[in-house]
Design an enzyme around this catalytic site. Structure first.
Site, short mmCIF file in Angstrom:
data_model
loop_
_atom_site.label_atom_id
_atom_site.label_comp_id
_atom_site.label_asym_id
_atom_site.label_seq_id
_atom_site.Cartn_x
_atom_site.Cartn_y
_atom_site.Cartn_z
N ASP A 32 0.87 -1.19 0.00
CA ASP A 32 0.00 0.00 0.00
C ASP A 32 0.90 1.22 0.00
O ASP A 32 2.09 1.14 0.32
CB ASP A 32 -0.90 -0.01 1.26
CG ASP A 32 -2.19 0.82 1.07
OD1 ASP A 32 -2.08 2.05 0.91
OD2 ASP A 32 -3.28 0.23 1.10
N ASP A 51 3.60 2.14 -4.50
CA ASP A 51 2.62 2.93 -5.26
C ASP A 51 2.42 2.19 -6.57
O ASP A 51 3.37 2.06 -7.36
CB ASP A 51 3.16 4.35 -5.49
CG ASP A 51 2.11 5.26 -6.11
OD1 ASP A 51 1.30 4.78 -6.94
OD2 ASP A 51 2.09 6.46 -5.76
N LEU A 71 -6.50 -5.06 -4.87
CA LEU A 71 -7.58 -4.23 -4.33
C LEU A 71 -7.28 -2.74 -4.46
O LEU A 71 -8.20 -1.92 -4.37
CB LEU A 71 -7.79 -4.53 -2.83
CG LEU A 71 -8.04 -5.99 -2.41
CD1 LEU A 71 -8.08 -6.09 -0.89
CD2 LEU A 71 -9.34 -6.50 -2.99
N SER A 115 -16.41 -4.04 -9.31
CA SER A 115 -17.47 -3.34 -8.57
C SER A 115 -18.79 -3.45 -9.30
O SER A 115 -18.83 -3.57 -10.53
CB SER A 115 -17.08 -1.86 -8.46
OG SER A 115 -18.15 -1.11 -7.93
N TYR A 124 -14.77 6.35 -12.59
CA TYR A 124 -14.53 5.19 -11.71
C TYR A 124 -15.12 3.91 -12.32
O TYR A 124 -14.47 2.87 -12.38
CB TYR A 124 -15.12 5.45 -10.32
CG TYR A 124 -15.07 4.22 -9.42
CD1 TYR A 124 -13.86 3.77 -8.92
CD2 TYR A 124 -16.23 3.51 -9.11
CE1 TYR A 124 -13.80 2.63 -8.11
CE2 TYR A 124 -16.18 2.38 -8.30
CZ TYR A 124 -14.96 1.95 -7.80
OH TYR A 124 -14.90 0.82 -7.01
N LYS A 128 -13.24 0.15 -13.82
CA LYS A 128 -13.50 -1.26 -13.50
C LYS A 128 -13.71 -2.07 -14.78
O LYS A 128 -13.33 -3.24 -14.85
CB LYS A 128 -14.68 -1.39 -12.54
CG LYS A 128 -14.40 -0.82 -11.15
CD LYS A 128 -13.17 -1.46 -10.48
CE LYS A 128 -12.89 -0.91 -9.10
NZ LYS A 128 -11.66 -1.43 -8.48
N1 NAD Z 1 -15.89 0.15 -0.66
C1 NAD Z 1 -16.83 -0.22 -1.51
O1 NAD Z 1 -18.05 -0.04 -1.26
C2 NAD Z 1 -16.43 -0.91 -2.81
C3 NAD Z 1 -17.46 -1.40 -3.64
C4 NAD Z 1 -17.10 -2.04 -4.82
C5 NAD Z 1 -15.76 -2.22 -5.15
N2 NAD Z 1 -14.80 -1.72 -4.31
C6 NAD Z 1 -13.39 -1.94 -4.68
O2 NAD Z 1 -12.79 -2.71 -3.66
C7 NAD Z 1 -11.41 -2.35 -3.52
C8 NAD Z 1 -11.12 -1.99 -2.08
O3 NAD Z 1 -11.97 -0.92 -1.70
P1 NAD Z 1 -11.92 -0.30 -0.24
O4 NAD Z 1 -13.25 0.30 0.05
O5 NAD Z 1 -11.29 -1.26 0.70
O6 NAD Z 1 -10.95 0.93 -0.53
P2 NAD Z 1 -10.07 1.78 0.50
O7 NAD Z 1 -10.01 3.15 -0.04
O8 NAD Z 1 -10.52 1.56 1.89
O9 NAD Z 1 -8.65 1.08 0.31
C9 NAD Z 1 -7.89 1.26 -0.85
C10 NAD Z 1 -6.44 1.21 -0.47
O10 NAD Z 1 -5.67 1.42 -1.65
C11 NAD Z 1 -4.57 2.24 -1.30
N3 NAD Z 1 -4.05 2.92 -2.48
C12 NAD Z 1 -4.54 4.03 -3.09
N4 NAD Z 1 -3.75 4.38 -4.10
C13 NAD Z 1 -2.74 3.48 -4.14
C14 NAD Z 1 -1.61 3.31 -4.98
N5 NAD Z 1 -1.35 4.17 -5.98
N6 NAD Z 1 -0.77 2.29 -4.73
C15 NAD Z 1 -1.02 1.44 -3.70
N7 NAD Z 1 -2.08 1.53 -2.89
C16 NAD Z 1 -2.93 2.55 -3.11
C17 NAD Z 1 -5.09 3.21 -0.26
O11 NAD Z 1 -4.03 3.73 0.52
C18 NAD Z 1 -6.05 2.32 0.52
O12 NAD Z 1 -5.41 1.75 1.66
C19 NAD Z 1 -11.18 -1.20 -4.51
O13 NAD Z 1 -10.64 -1.74 -5.70
C20 NAD Z 1 -12.56 -0.66 -4.77
O14 NAD Z 1 -12.66 -0.05 -6.03
C21 NAD Z 1 -15.10 -1.07 -3.15
#
Ligand code: NAD
Length: 291
Positions: A32, A51, A71, A115, A124, A128
């Site tokens: 992360d 990153d 993720l 998603s 966004y 996906k």
């Molecule tokens: N939360 C939801 O309701 C939801 C719904 C559908 C899909 N998703 C997908 O599930 C996955 C996880 O979602 P979440 O809610 O846990 O997100 P989150 O924002 O809680 O976690 C995402 C993590 O990615 C890290 N990140 C951001 N940019 C980065 C980079 N350039 N390099 C490395 N790490 C990086 C952030 O620091 C964070 O810890 C994502 O792909 C999101 O699109 C989430």
């Protein structure tokens, strides 16, 4: 035991997935841009600052791993929000870099967080579409096992709002995590080439109740949990007119996964907390973390 890289490991899903992969006996590497806010996560496995927009970061993170759970992404729920340009760069360029690193190191098992927002309604949503396509290309050109999981919403919310949201395409992050771990293990066992499923709650409601929840929901809830009607009334829980339900049977057959957390469980938990004298308005989903 397999070595599994989790990208976005410090996020809401990433922390839960990493904990459960480690508990299932896997060696977890957490990648992360920032460490987990929970110091207890340091014990889960190695953390690498990575990153995903930087190819060399990603290559170092993937090196030596058997499986990758990708993720890391920005989505629209972050407040304040991030720009569409950043969403695109992290979600598309970042995913491309993970694909290329998997190819360079010969990774055979992948799980990608897609998603229900998949589509063309926002930048966004399109990220996906492109993300799923990149992983399909990876599967076709390498023969790896790739799971594309279309998650419903699990953004943390105040406890009572989260309970309502379970009926409006919300899903408990614990179900997100068990589905993701099950998909990872099925990919490692090469139980599929390309597998896509929705990850959603299942409230066990008959079709006629789902189709007319506004009229039949309270009675159905009461039949499942005595006292439900009074709880719904007292907390002013806003019920939807209808409740969406997807067919999750393929995930049950192939991954041996079923969601475990639903609206009736939420009401039961709410009743228990009230009886114990807890202030439920001060809680966040799923009811443990003080606001
Ligand atoms: N939360 C939801 O309701 C939801 C719904 C559908 C899909 N998703 C997908 O599930 C996955 C996880 O979602 P979440 O809610 O846990 O997100 P989150 O924002 O809680 O976690 C995402 C993590 O990615 C890290 N990140 C951001 N940019 C980065 C980079 N350039 N390099 C490395 N790490 C990086 C952030 O620091 C964070 O810890 C994502 O792909 C999101 O699109 C989430």
């Amino acid at each position: 035991m397999s070595s599994v890289l989790v990208t976005g490991a410090s996020g809401v899903a990433g922390r839960e997935v990493s904990r459960r992969l480690a508990a299932a006996g896997h060696r977890v590497r957490r990648a992360d841009v920032m460490p987990s806010p929970d110091p207890a996560d340091a014990g889960i496995g190695e953390f690498v600052r990575c990153d995903t927009r930087t190819p060399t970061d990603v290559l170092e993170a993937v090196e030596g791993c058997d499986a990758v759970v990708h993720l890391a992404a920005w989505h629209n729920a972050h407040r304040p929000g991030v720009s569409d340009a950043t969403i695109f760069a992290v979600n598309v360029d970042g995913t491309f870099n993970v694909v290329q690193a998997c190819r360079a190191t010969g990774v055979r098992s992948v799980v990608f967080a897609s998603s229900m927002a998949y589509g063309w309604g926002s930048v966004y949503s399109v990220t996906k579409v492109l993300g799923e396509d990149l992983w399909k290309m990876y599967q076709e050109t390498t023969g790896a096992s790739v799971a594309l999981l279309r998650y419903h919403g699990f953004v943390p919310e105040p406890y009572l709002r989260w309970g309502e949201r379970l009926l409006r395409n919300g899903v408990d992050v614990r179900d997100i995590a068990t589905a993701t771990v099950a998909a990872t293990e099925a990919a490692i066992a090469h139980r599929f080439d390309l597998f896509r499923t929705i990850v959603h709650s299942d409230h066990g409601m008959p079709e006629e109740v789902r189709a007319d929840f506004a009229a039949r929901g309270v009675e159905w809830s009461e039949s499942r949990m005595p006292g439900a009607a009074e709880l719904i009334e007292r907390h002013g829980l806003a019920l939807p007119d209808t409740v969406e339900q997807h067919d999750l049977s393929e995930a049950a057959d192939l991954l041996d996964w079923r969601p475990e957390h639903d609206f009736i469980e939420f009401l039961t938990d709410l009743q228990r907390r009230e009886t114990a004298g807890e202030d439920v308005t001060a809680l966040w989903a799923p009811g443990r973390i003080p606001a």
